[in-house]
Design a protein around this motif. Sequence first.
Motif, mmCIF file in Angstrom:
data_model
loop_
_atom_site.group_PDB
_atom_site.id
_atom_site.type_symbol
_atom_site.label_atom_id
_atom_site.label_comp_id
_atom_site.label_asym_id
_atom_site.label_seq_id
_atom_site.Cartn_x
_atom_site.Cartn_y
_atom_site.Cartn_z
ATOM 1 N N GLU A 139 0.809 -1.214 0.000
ATOM 2 C CA GLU A 139 0.000 0.000 0.000
ATOM 3 C C GLU A 139 0.847 1.272 0.000
ATOM 4 O OE1 GLU A 139 -3.190 0.078 -0.408
ATOM 5 O OE2 GLU A 139 -3.354 -2.105 -0.397
ATOM 6 N N VAL A 140 2.158 1.132 0.087
ATOM 7 C CA VAL A 140 3.072 2.278 0.147
ATOM 8 C C VAL A 140 3.659 2.535 -1.237
ATOM 9 C CG1 VAL A 140 5.307 3.067 1.049
ATOM 10 C CG2 VAL A 140 3.628 2.008 2.587
ATOM 11 N N GLU A 141 3.577 3.796 -1.664
ATOM 12 C CA GLU A 141 4.065 4.151 -2.996
ATOM 13 C C GLU A 141 5.561 4.446 -3.004
ATOM 14 O OE1 GLU A 141 2.848 7.530 -6.263
ATOM 15 O OE2 GLU A 141 1.307 6.221 -5.427
ATOM 16 N N GLY A 142 6.102 4.914 -1.882
ATOM 17 C CA GLY A 142 7.519 5.240 -1.803
ATOM 18 C C GLY A 142 7.815 5.852 -0.443
ATOM 19 N N ALA A 143 9.054 6.305 -0.264
ATOM 20 C CA ALA A 143 9.449 6.885 1.016
ATOM 21 C C ALA A 143 10.455 8.002 0.808
ATOM 22 C CB ALA A 143 10.045 5.817 1.943
ATOM 23 N N VAL A 144 10.355 9.001 1.691
ATOM 24 C CA VAL A 144 11.352 10.064 1.776
ATOM 25 C C VAL A 144 11.955 9.993 3.167
ATOM 26 C CG1 VAL A 144 11.801 12.535 1.642
ATOM 27 C CG2 VAL A 144 10.061 11.510 0.153
ATOM 28 N N LEU A 145 13.264 9.927 3.231
ATOM 29 C CA LEU A 145 13.988 9.767 4.483
ATOM 30 C C LEU A 145 14.753 11.048 4.806
ATOM 31 C CD1 LEU A 145 15.569 6.254 3.783
ATOM 32 C CD2 LEU A 145 13.271 6.760 4.648
ATOM 33 N N LEU A 146 14.570 11.562 6.020
ATOM 34 C CA LEU A 146 15.299 12.741 6.490
ATOM 35 C C LEU A 146 16.341 12.307 7.515
ATOM 36 C CD1 LEU A 146 12.215 15.085 7.202
ATOM 37 C CD2 LEU A 146 13.356 14.639 5.012
ATOM 38 N N SER A 147 17.590 12.628 7.268
ATOM 39 C CA SER A 147 18.684 12.318 8.201
ATOM 40 C C SER A 147 18.725 10.837 8.575
ATOM 41 C CB SER A 147 18.546 13.151 9.479
ATOM 42 O OG SER A 147 18.436 14.513 9.216
ATOM 43 N N PRO A 148 18.809 9.943 7.591
ATOM 44 C CA PRO A 148 18.846 8.515 7.948
ATOM 45 C C PRO A 148 20.165 8.137 8.616
ATOM 46 C CG PRO A 148 19.264 8.806 5.604
ATOM 47 C CD PRO A 148 18.890 10.154 6.142
ATOM 48 N N PRO A 149 20.137 7.579 9.851
ATOM 49 C CA PRO A 149 21.392 7.181 10.497
ATOM 50 C C PRO A 149 21.888 5.810 10.042
ATOM 51 C CG PRO A 149 19.560 6.912 12.016
ATOM 52 C CD PRO A 149 18.987 7.527 10.767
ATOM 53 N N LEU A 150 20.990 4.992 9.494
ATOM 54 C CA LEU A 150 21.317 3.607 9.128
ATOM 55 C C LEU A 150 22.012 2.898 10.293
ATOM 56 C CD1 LEU A 150 22.420 3.815 5.379
ATOM 57 C CD2 LEU A 150 20.171 3.281 6.338
ATOM 58 N N HIS A 151 21.376 3.006 11.436
ATOM 59 C CA HIS A 151 21.886 2.357 12.654
ATOM 60 C C HIS A 151 21.144 1.056 12.904
ATOM 61 C CE1 HIS A 151 23.266 1.684 16.675
ATOM 62 N NE2 HIS A 151 22.088 1.949 17.230
ATOM 63 N N ARG A 152 19.835 1.146 13.103
ATOM 64 C CA ARG A 152 19.018 -0.060 13.269
ATOM 65 C C ARG A 152 18.710 -0.718 11.920
ATOM 66 N NH1 ARG A 152 17.797 3.649 17.006
ATOM 67 N NH2 ARG A 152 17.537 2.986 19.176
ATOM 68 N N ALA A 153 18.581 0.082 10.889
ATOM 69 C CA ALA A 153 18.352 -0.459 9.553
ATOM 70 C C ALA A 153 19.679 -0.960 8.980
ATOM 71 C CB ALA A 153 17.751 0.610 8.648
ATOM 72 N N THR A 154 19.678 -2.187 8.521
ATOM 73 C CA THR A 154 20.901 -2.845 8.079
ATOM 74 C C THR A 154 20.963 -2.942 6.556
ATOM 75 O OG1 THR A 154 19.876 -5.030 8.095
ATOM 76 C CG2 THR A 154 20.818 -4.240 10.189
ATOM 77 N N ASP A 155 22.082 -3.477 6.073
ATOM 78 C CA ASP A 155 22.192 -3.718 4.635
ATOM 79 C C ASP A 155 21.101 -4.664 4.154
ATOM 80 O OD1 ASP A 155 24.345 -2.037 4.407
ATOM 81 O OD2 ASP A 155 25.852 -3.623 4.331
ATOM 82 N N ALA A 156 20.696 -5.597 5.007
ATOM 83 C CA ALA A 156 19.625 -6.513 4.625
ATOM 84 C C ALA A 156 18.316 -5.752 4.408
ATOM 85 C CB ALA A 156 19.446 -7.591 5.691
ATOM 86 N N ASP A 157 18.074 -4.719 5.214
ATOM 87 C CA ASP A 157 16.872 -3.907 5.024
ATOM 88 C C ASP A 157 16.961 -3.111 3.727
ATOM 89 O OD1 ASP A 157 15.559 -4.604 7.502
ATOM 90 O OD2 ASP A 157 17.087 -3.406 8.512
#
Length: 244
Positions: A139-157
């Motif tokens: 149901e999601v068309e896309g995403a806009v990310l502000l200041s992503p730390p990529l801390h909890r989100a991994t390469d797998a994500d």
Amino acid sequence: MEIRATTVLPAQRRPITLHTADGLELVGELALPPSGDPVATLVCLHPLPTAEGMMDSHVLRKASFRLPALAGVAVLRFNTRGTASRHGTSQGAFGDGEEERYDVAAAIEFAEFEGLPRRWLLGWSFGTELALKWGRDPEVEGAVLLSPPLHRATDADLDGWAEFGRPLTALVPEFDDYLRPEEARKRFARVPQAEVVGVDGAKHLWVGEPYVRTVLNAVVERVAPGSHPLPTEWDGEYTRDTGA
């Protein structure tokens, strides 16, 4: 009249309650255009609640103050579990980005139930982690990310989002505390459809009206391009945000 940090433009605003699959009630607000149907929808995911992040964090608050009137965009904001703001406190306790999967799902489900069109995620800091980890919903068309730390989100994500195939834009401050543009471009290279936009002079918290305008213009350019660029003047009715 110049649109300022405290300017609240007209919208149809109402409090909402999100119900999660694990039995919690989350407080939120839906802001719709003052007239007519929305052309797109932002589901906002706020910064880290243990560092004072909430649905009323300033960029998300200003998105709700301006975008319904200026761009015809619906703005859905809510407090994730255990998070408090002027709108109230959501049930539950901070889940370190894991249990919040239910919160993200509840928000997307609410937007679908309400018939809100073209649903985009707008994540900021911790909210970007939630978008990357739990926002890959049909149901999601896309995403806009502000200041992503990529801390909890991994390469797998990131690989999961690459497979998901939906548009992904990361706005990365030049002087971010956690991830700066050059490194962000390397990390997001795993996602072929990702666009990394470095913002000169900006910091993680996007403090200052020029940076808020940069963010909101970048968001609208992607979700409602017919309203880009956003005006900086308003001739109609308005109120002021008192912080109450």
